[in-house]
Design an enzyme around this catalytic site. Structure first.
Site, PDB file in Angstrom:
ATOM      1  CB  SER A 231      -0.765   0.118   1.340  1.00 57.76           C
ATOM      2  OG  SER A 231      -1.481   1.324   1.234  1.00 57.76           O
TER       3      SER A 231
ATOM      4  CG  ASP B 290      -6.616  -2.771   2.556  1.00 60.66           C
ATOM      5  OD1 ASP B 290      -5.438  -2.408   3.406  1.00 60.66           O
ATOM      6  OD2 ASP B 290      -7.134  -1.758   2.082  1.00 60.66           O
TER       7      ASP B 290
ATOM      8  CG  ASP C 225      -5.208   2.560   0.826  1.00 57.25           C
ATOM      9  OD1 ASP C 225      -6.160   1.780   0.588  1.00 57.25           O
ATOM     10  OD2 ASP C 225      -3.933   2.156   1.108  1.00 57.25           O
TER      11      ASP C 225
ATOM     12  CG  PHE D 134      -6.095   6.350  10.370  1.00 56.92           C
ATOM     13  CD1 PHE D 134      -5.624   7.774   9.995  1.00 56.92           C
ATOM     14  CD2 PHE D 134      -7.605   6.246  10.463  1.00 56.92           C
ATOM     15  CE1 PHE D 134      -6.419   8.821  10.302  1.00 56.92           C
ATOM     16  CE2 PHE D 134      -8.394   7.545  10.829  1.00 56.92           C
ATOM     17  CZ  PHE D 134      -7.783   8.814  10.512  1.00 56.92           C
TER      18      PHE D 134
ATOM     19  CG  MET E 241     -12.186  -2.454   4.889  1.00 53.64           C
ATOM     20  SD  MET E 241     -10.492  -2.094   3.804  1.00 53.64           S
ATOM     21  CE  MET E 241      -9.594  -1.368   5.176  1.00 53.64           C
TER      22      MET E 241
ATOM     23  CG  MET F 118     -11.461   3.642   1.600  1.00 52.20           C
ATOM     24  SD  MET F 118      -9.892   3.607   2.739  1.00 52.20           S
ATOM     25  CE  MET F 118      -8.831   3.527   1.563  1.00 52.20           C
TER      26      MET F 118
ATOM     27  CG  MET G  10      -8.400   7.348   2.556  1.00 52.23           C
ATOM     28  SD  MET G  10      -7.445   7.478   3.955  1.00 52.23           S
ATOM     29  CE  MET G  10      -6.842   5.831   4.096  1.00 52.23           C
TER      30      MET G  10
ATOM     31  CG  HIS H 170      -9.316   0.554  -0.827  1.00 54.67           C
ATOM     32  ND1 HIS H 170      -8.824   0.033   0.476  1.00 54.67           N
ATOM     33  CD2 HIS H 170     -10.816   0.655  -0.528  1.00 54.67           C
ATOM     34  CE1 HIS H 170      -9.761   0.142   1.265  1.00 54.67           C
ATOM     35  NE2 HIS H 170     -11.120   0.411   0.789  1.00 54.67           N
TER      36      HIS H 170
ATOM     37  N   GLY I  36       0.843  -2.454   4.109  1.00 55.63           N
ATOM     38  CA  GLY I  36       1.584  -1.093   4.010  1.00 55.63           C
ATOM     39  C   GLY I  36       2.544  -0.758   4.971  1.00 55.63           C
ATOM     40  CB  SER I  37       2.705   0.286   8.324  1.00 56.56           C
ATOM     41  OG  SER I  37       1.856  -0.748   8.965  1.00 56.56           O
TER      42      SER I  37
HETATM   43  C1  DX5 Z   1      -6.577   1.580   5.301  1.00 56.14           C
HETATM   44  C2  DX5 Z   1      -6.320   1.183   4.149  1.00 56.14           C
HETATM   45  C3  DX5 Z   1      -5.067   0.179   3.882  1.00 56.14           C
HETATM   46  C4  DX5 Z   1      -3.840   0.589   4.518  1.00 56.14           C
HETATM   47  C5  DX5 Z   1      -3.185  -0.544   4.996  1.00 56.14           C
HETATM   48  O1  DX5 Z   1      -7.726   2.146   5.231  1.00 56.14           O
HETATM   49  O2  DX5 Z   1      -7.223   0.619   3.042  1.00 56.14           O
HETATM   50  O3  DX5 Z   1      -4.707  -0.039   2.577  1.00 56.14           O
HETATM   51  O4  DX5 Z   1      -2.862   1.582   3.723  1.00 56.14           O
HETATM   52  O5  DX5 Z   1      -1.862  -0.397   5.851  1.00 56.14           O
HETATM   53  P1  DX5 Z   1      -1.315  -1.431   6.890  1.00 56.14           P
HETATM   54  O6  DX5 Z   1      -1.230  -2.435   6.292  1.00 56.14           O
HETATM   55  O7  DX5 Z   1      -0.315  -0.482   7.574  1.00 56.14           O
HETATM   56  O8  DX5 Z   1      -2.504  -1.692   7.818  1.00 56.14           O
HETATM   57 ZN    ZN Z   2      -6.720  -0.121   1.014  1.00 58.36          ZN
END
Ligand code: DX5
Ligand code: ZN
Length: 219
Positions: A9, A176, A36, A144, A138, A69, A38, A67, A198-199
């Site tokens: 991500s 995700d 992502d 976040f 999710m 949101m 948002m 994605h 992601g992280s």
């Molecule tokens: C959250 C996003 C994810 C996010 C995942 O709303 O949809 O894609 O980047 O990040 P991690 O892997 O750090 O949970």
């Molecule tokens: Zn996502």
């Protein structure tokens, strides 16, 4: 041997060094770019928008998995196609006419995805699963990066896998939120096909090795 797709991500990338991080993914074992978007309305955060995706697309050499949101995603379907999205995922909770939205995404030549918030039941997909290319479960509340994984996800993946089989659909299951090498194997055993991370990838000392580790553990 199962080929689980890994989708880093970009939300967790260093935006001041975006090209470097995009090239890192290009040169890694990752399969997709997870993007992502948002809007600060559907989720309590604003990530980045069209100009940033345009910049990412200039360098990215892999599938672009977007994605959304955002509320009322129908407004932007053709825009995201023009920006280079290959997979476009909308939230079930943001669509009043989900079937129509899915047809519109496919008419633009993209794969159509539906994301479900942690509280949303799989059974809501019963009458539309055959029209969905990808379901994004999710495993955190959207908005976040860096949140912890919700354990109920495994059972949800199993129920979704059952529904897909029962209906003879070929829908992919994407997970995700909070994905790490600790939960990746169990997620794939439950039926996951695509893991977003992601992280866990970007905050690790060696992101390319972390992607290799995620790939290896899910084989
Ligand atoms: C959250 C996003 C994810 C996010 C995942 O709303 O949809 O894609 O980047 O990040 P991690 O892997 O750090 O949970
Ligand atoms: Zn996502």
């Amino acid at each position: 041997m199962k080929n689980t797709l890994i989708a880093p991500s970009v939300l967790a990338a260093d935006f001041a060094n975006l090209q470097r991080d995009i090239e890192m993914i290009n040169n890694s074992e990752a399969d997709w770019f997870h993007i992502d978007i948002m809007d600060g309305v559907f989720v309590p955060n604003i990530s980045f928008g069209m100009p940033v995706l345009e910049a990412i697309k200039k360098h990215a050499t892999k599938t672009i998995d977007v994605h959304l949101m955002i509320v009322d995603p129908d407004r932007y379907i053709s825009t995201f196609r023009k920006l280079g999205a290959d997979v476009l995922t909308v939230h079930l909770e943001a669509c009043t006419h989900l079937h129509r939205t899915l047809q519109a995404i496919k008419a633009e030549g993209m794969k159509a995805g539906v994301a479900l918030n942690p509280h949303t039941n799989i059974s809501l997909l019963e009458d539309v699963i055959q029209d969905i290319d990808l379901v994004c479960i999710m495993s955190v509340n959207p908005g976040f990066g860096g949140q912890s994984f919700i354990e109920n996800t495994y059972e949800k993946v199993e129920r979704l896998k059952e529904l897909i089989k029962h209906k003879g659909a070929s829908t992919l299951i994407e997970i995700d939120g909070g994905v790490t090498t600790k939960n990746a194997k169990q997620l794939v055993e439950a039926g996951a096909d695509v893991l977003v991370a992601g992280s866990f990838v970007f905050n690790s000392e060696n992101p390319q090795q972390t992607i290799v580790d995620l790939k290896a553990i899910t084989k």
